[in-house]
Motif scaffolding. Structure first.
Motif, PDB file in Angstrom:
ATOM      1  N   TRP A  11      -3.738 -49.887  30.576  1.00  0.00           N
ATOM      2  CA  TRP A  11      -4.896 -49.113  31.035  1.00  0.00           C
ATOM      3  C   TRP A  11      -5.681 -49.858  32.114  1.00  0.00           C
ATOM      4  N   ALA A  12      -5.790 -51.177  31.937  1.00  0.00           N
ATOM      5  CA  ALA A  12      -6.520 -51.985  32.914  1.00  0.00           C
ATOM      6  C   ALA A  12      -5.822 -51.962  34.262  1.00  0.00           C
ATOM      7  N   LEU A  13      -4.460 -52.129  34.191  1.00  0.00           N
ATOM      8  CA  LEU A  13      -3.714 -52.090  35.446  1.00  0.00           C
ATOM      9  C   LEU A  13      -3.789 -50.720  36.095  1.00  0.00           C
ATOM     10  N   MET A  14      -3.715 -49.669  35.232  1.00  0.00           N
ATOM     11  CA  MET A  14      -3.817 -48.312  35.762  1.00  0.00           C
ATOM     12  C   MET A  14      -5.176 -48.092  36.401  1.00  0.00           C
ATOM     13  N   GLY A  15      -6.212 -48.592  35.731  1.00  0.00           N
ATOM     14  CA  GLY A  15      -7.556 -48.442  36.270  1.00  0.00           C
ATOM     15  C   GLY A  15      -7.702 -49.157  37.594  1.00  0.00           C
ATOM     16  N   SER A  16      -7.097 -50.349  37.676  1.00  0.00           N
ATOM     17  CA  SER A  16      -7.146 -51.098  38.919  1.00  0.00           C
ATOM     18  C   SER A  16      -6.449 -50.338  40.035  1.00  0.00           C
ATOM     19  N   GLY A  17      -5.286 -49.756  39.674  1.00  0.00           N
ATOM     20  CA  GLY A  17      -4.548 -48.970  40.667  1.00  0.00           C
ATOM     21  C   GLY A  17      -5.327 -47.750  41.108  1.00  0.00           C
ATOM     22  N   MET A  18      -5.991 -47.086  40.132  1.00  0.00           N
ATOM     23  CA  MET A  18      -6.779 -45.906  40.482  1.00  0.00           C
ATOM     24  C   MET A  18      -7.932 -46.270  41.390  1.00  0.00           C
ATOM     25  N   MET A  19      -8.584 -47.402  41.097  1.00  0.00           N
ATOM     26  CA  MET A  19      -9.707 -47.834  41.924  1.00  0.00           C
ATOM     27  C   MET A  19      -9.238 -48.143  43.344  1.00  0.00           C
ATOM     28  N   GLN A  20      -8.044 -48.773  43.439  1.00  0.00           N
ATOM     29  CA  GLN A  20      -7.516 -49.088  44.765  1.00  0.00           C
ATOM     30  C   GLN A  20      -7.190 -47.815  45.520  1.00  0.00           C
ATOM     31  N   ALA A  21      -6.573 -46.834  44.782  1.00  0.00           N
ATOM     32  CA  ALA A  21      -6.236 -45.570  45.422  1.00  0.00           C
ATOM     33  C   ALA A  21      -7.482 -44.843  45.884  1.00  0.00           C
ATOM     34  N   MET A  22      -8.552 -44.881  45.040  1.00  0.00           N
ATOM     35  CA  MET A  22      -9.799 -44.245  45.417  1.00  0.00           C
ATOM     36  C   MET A  22     -10.411 -44.905  46.636  1.00  0.00           C
ATOM     37  N   ALA A  23     -10.288 -46.236  46.686  1.00  0.00           N
ATOM     38  CA  ALA A  23     -10.850 -46.969  47.820  1.00  0.00           C
ATOM     39  C   ALA A  23     -10.102 -46.633  49.098  1.00  0.00           C
ATOM     40  N   GLU A  24      -8.768 -46.352  48.966  1.00  0.00           N
ATOM     41  CA  GLU A  24      -7.965 -46.063  50.139  1.00  0.00           C
ATOM     42  C   GLU A  24      -8.031 -44.600  50.544  1.00  0.00           C
ATOM     43  N   ALA A  25      -8.421 -43.705  49.587  1.00  0.00           N
ATOM     44  CA  ALA A  25      -8.478 -42.277  49.885  1.00  0.00           C
ATOM     45  C   ALA A  25      -9.595 -41.983  50.872  1.00  0.00           C
ATOM     46  N   PRO A  26      -9.366 -41.020  51.745  1.00  0.00           N
ATOM     47  CA  PRO A  26     -10.418 -40.677  52.705  1.00  0.00           C
ATOM     48  C   PRO A  26     -11.623 -40.060  52.017  1.00  0.00           C
ATOM     49  N   ALA A  27     -12.791 -40.268  52.596  1.00  0.00           N
ATOM     50  CA  ALA A  27     -14.002 -39.660  52.059  1.00  0.00           C
ATOM     51  C   ALA A  27     -13.925 -38.152  52.220  1.00  0.00           C
ATOM     52  N   PRO A  28     -14.654 -37.393  51.390  1.00  0.00           N
ATOM     53  CA  PRO A  28     -14.677 -35.932  51.558  1.00  0.00           C
ATOM     54  C   PRO A  28     -15.070 -35.551  52.976  1.00  0.00           C
ATOM     55  N   LEU A 440     -17.766 -30.285  63.632  1.00  0.00           N
ATOM     56  CA  LEU A 440     -18.082 -29.188  62.713  1.00  0.00           C
ATOM     57  C   LEU A 440     -16.848 -28.340  62.421  1.00  0.00           C
ATOM     58  N   TYR A 441     -16.096 -28.025  63.447  1.00  0.00           N
ATOM     59  CA  TYR A 441     -14.927 -27.169  63.261  1.00  0.00           C
ATOM     60  C   TYR A 441     -13.861 -27.872  62.425  1.00  0.00           C
ATOM     61  N   ARG A 442     -13.557 -29.103  62.751  1.00  0.00           N
ATOM     62  CA  ARG A 442     -12.490 -29.834  62.048  1.00  0.00           C
ATOM     63  C   ARG A 442     -12.852 -30.095  60.588  1.00  0.00           C
ATOM     64  N   ARG A 443     -14.079 -30.550  60.350  1.00  0.00           N
ATOM     65  CA  ARG A 443     -14.447 -30.963  58.996  1.00  0.00           C
ATOM     66  C   ARG A 443     -14.931 -29.806  58.130  1.00  0.00           C
ATOM     67  N   ALA A 444     -15.783 -28.950  58.687  1.00  0.00           N
ATOM     68  CA  ALA A 444     -16.398 -27.919  57.853  1.00  0.00           C
ATOM     69  C   ALA A 444     -15.589 -26.626  57.805  1.00  0.00           C
ATOM     70  N   VAL A 445     -14.977 -26.242  58.931  1.00  0.00           N
ATOM     71  CA  VAL A 445     -14.209 -24.991  58.952  1.00  0.00           C
ATOM     72  C   VAL A 445     -12.781 -25.225  58.505  1.00  0.00           C
ATOM     73  N   LEU A 446     -12.107 -26.233  59.065  1.00  0.00           N
ATOM     74  CA  LEU A 446     -10.725 -26.526  58.677  1.00  0.00           C
ATOM     75  C   LEU A 446     -10.630 -27.421  57.446  1.00  0.00           C
ATOM     76  N   GLY A 447     -11.711 -28.167  57.154  1.00  0.00           N
ATOM     77  CA  GLY A 447     -11.723 -29.034  55.982  1.00  0.00           C
ATOM     78  C   GLY A 447     -10.867 -30.276  56.114  1.00  0.00           C
ATOM     79  N   LYS A 448     -10.612 -30.719  57.329  1.00  0.00           N
ATOM     80  CA  LYS A 448      -9.735 -31.882  57.550  1.00  0.00           C
ATOM     81  C   LYS A 448     -10.455 -33.176  57.182  1.00  0.00           C
ATOM     82  N   THR A 449      -9.685 -34.108  56.597  1.00  0.00           N
ATOM     83  CA  THR A 449     -10.226 -35.418  56.233  1.00  0.00           C
ATOM     84  C   THR A 449      -9.475 -36.551  56.922  1.00  0.00           C
ATOM     85  N   ASP A 450      -8.524 -36.203  57.795  1.00  0.00           N
ATOM     86  CA  ASP A 450      -7.735 -37.246  58.465  1.00  0.00           C
ATOM     87  C   ASP A 450      -8.506 -37.820  59.641  1.00  0.00           C
TER      88      ASP A 450
END
Length: 450
Positions: A11-28, A440-450
């Motif tokens: 669970w600890a390793l999984m949690g560490s992996g999840m935290m790393q994945a969250m840190a690497e994931a783009p913000a909303p 505005l168009y890319r983030r709010a209308v298309l919803g892109k996070t890249d």
């Protein structure tokens, strides 16, 4: 190792992996959009005094946010206030489209005919003396093909009648600089963006309704939709005055010298210092004589959220909270093609560096083609109708894709550097406006996070 310890370690390793994945994931997308717009406003090289934006995706408000200040302490008053959702801006030429909504209500009521000679409404002959045999219609005025020009001005006080400006021999007619000459003199022949058209339109609206323009627009548009603001700040409530943004530039008002390293200078609506005053002589104003003093062409104050309500009304076939504000066929007509630029024969209009390519009735049609000066977002994908505005430091956008049910509103309250020296890279817009609309168009209308 015991099973329980292995599970705990897993669970600890999984949690560490999840935290790393969250840190690497783009913000909303909304968080990224907040950051991108804040960066545009706070750009040290090209700062903006304030900004209010709104985006609609699939017929619903997907994003709205504000940045910067609506009041800056430029006079040692200690009065400083942020832009909020309630902040109203003088939206410049988007006012023309708002005025047109009111005019189209009068058309629906049978009080006006788009193709009638407007002389019958004005009470005096309106003719270009260089094409005296051609009548001028509301359709001509609304599509900037009336043959009127702004060269002699487009706003006068209560001591002036519009007839004295527009008729040969009138006291303020002068050399007749308000009329096109030569091959472009005939109404309908040539497109030239002209503010004076809307002074005539506002006066016609007064003549057929018997109501003063600012109050007429409240009755026709603002009150039915529960919108704040309007065209006459002297009749605003104290709360509306407090919420009206001052427009700024880092440019002197008289000598027009830019100083990006200097202070912000109030250009108009400086109500943190001086309360709004009624137009001089308004008590004796004769309704239907000269509506230019209310600026049907550029004087409306309104907030981005209330502009969003108007946008949704259009998307929803003219309905707002169960009320039919405009008929669907009226909206279709208003945004239909009335003029489109053609190259042949030297061109049939002045595109202003490619900004104008197609026009409806009181509204611009934005082409989504490469190289078009009025393309709204980088890379394309957003065909729209609406209007742009620029005056006193403000730069504004109202653009809606009625078929796609998407739209963008942007109200910039002031520039710290000369916008002419910061041109767009893919359009005739200001670069700051390009960045805002694309984000505005890319983030709010298309919803892109890249």
């Amino acid at each position: 190792m015991k099973l329980g310890m292995r599970a705990l370690l897993g669970w600890a390793l999984m949690g560490s992996g999840m935290m790393q994945a969250m840190a690497e994931a783009p913000a909303p997308a909304s968080v990224q959009l907040d950051r991108e717009l804040a960066a545009v406003v706070n750009d040290a090289q090209h700062p903006l005094s304030g900004l209010s934006v709104l985006a609609i995706r699939d017929g619903k408000v997907a994003y709205q946010q504000q940045f910067g200040l609506r009041r800056i302490d430029t006079a040692g008053t200690g009065v400083t206030a942020p832009v909020t959702a309630a902040t109203m801006f003088r939206i410049a030429s988007i006012s023309k489209m708002m005025t047109t909504f009111g005019l189209m209500k009068l058309v629906e009521e049978g009080k006006l005919d788009l193709d009638a000679d407007v002389s019958t409404y004005l009470g005096f002959p309106l003719r270009n003396p260089n094409a005296p045999g051609s009548a001028i219609t509301l359709r001509h005025l609304l599509s900037h093909t009336s043959s009127l020009r702004d060269d002699a001005g487009y706003s006068w006080g209560t001591d002036t009648k519009l007839a004295d400006v527009l008729q040969p021999g009138g006291g303020k007619y002068g050399a007749g600089a308000m009329w096109a000459q030569g091959r472009n003199a005939a109404p309908g022949a040539y497109f030239t963006y002209c503010n004076l058209n809307w002074g005539v339109i506002g006066t016609i609206m007064e003549r057929v309704s018997g109501e003063r323009f600012d109050r007429l627009m409240k009755r026709l548009l603002l009150a039915p939709m529960g919108l704040r603001g309007g065209y006459n700040t002297s009749e605003f409530s104290p709360a509306e005055v407090a919420d009206t943004a001052t427009l700024y530039r880092k440019r002197t008002t008289d000598t027009e010298i830019w100083n990006p390293a200097g202070p912000w200078i109030a250009q108009v609506d400086n109500y943190g210092v001086v309360a709004p005053a009624a137009p001089a002589g308004i008590a004796s104003y004769v309704i239907g004589s000269n509506a230019t003093l209310f600026s049907p062409t550029g004087g409306m104050r309104i907030s981005a959220p209330d502009m969003g309500k108007i946008m949704l009304m259009l998307i929803n076939g003219g309905r707002h909270e169960g009320k039919q504000i405009l008929k669907p066929e009226t909206i279709k007509l208003m945004f239909s093609e009335q003029w489109t630029y053609k190259e042949n024969g030297g061109g049939n209009g002045d595109t202003l560096r490619g900004l104008y390519h197609s026009w409806g009735l009181g509204a611009q049609r934005f082409a989504d083609t490469p190289g078009a000066g009025n393309r709204l977002v980088q890379g394309g994908g957003f065909s729209a109708v609406g209007h742009l505005g620029e005056a006193y430091g403000l730069v504004s956008t109202f653009a809606v894709d009625l078929a796609g049910r998407n739209g963008l509103v942007s109200l910039i309250g002031g520039f710290g550097t000369d916008p002419e020296q910061y041109p767009g890279r893919y359009s005739a817009l200001v670069r700051s406006e390009e960045l805002i609309l694309t984000a505005l168009y890319r983030r709010a209308v298309l919803g892109k996070t890249d």
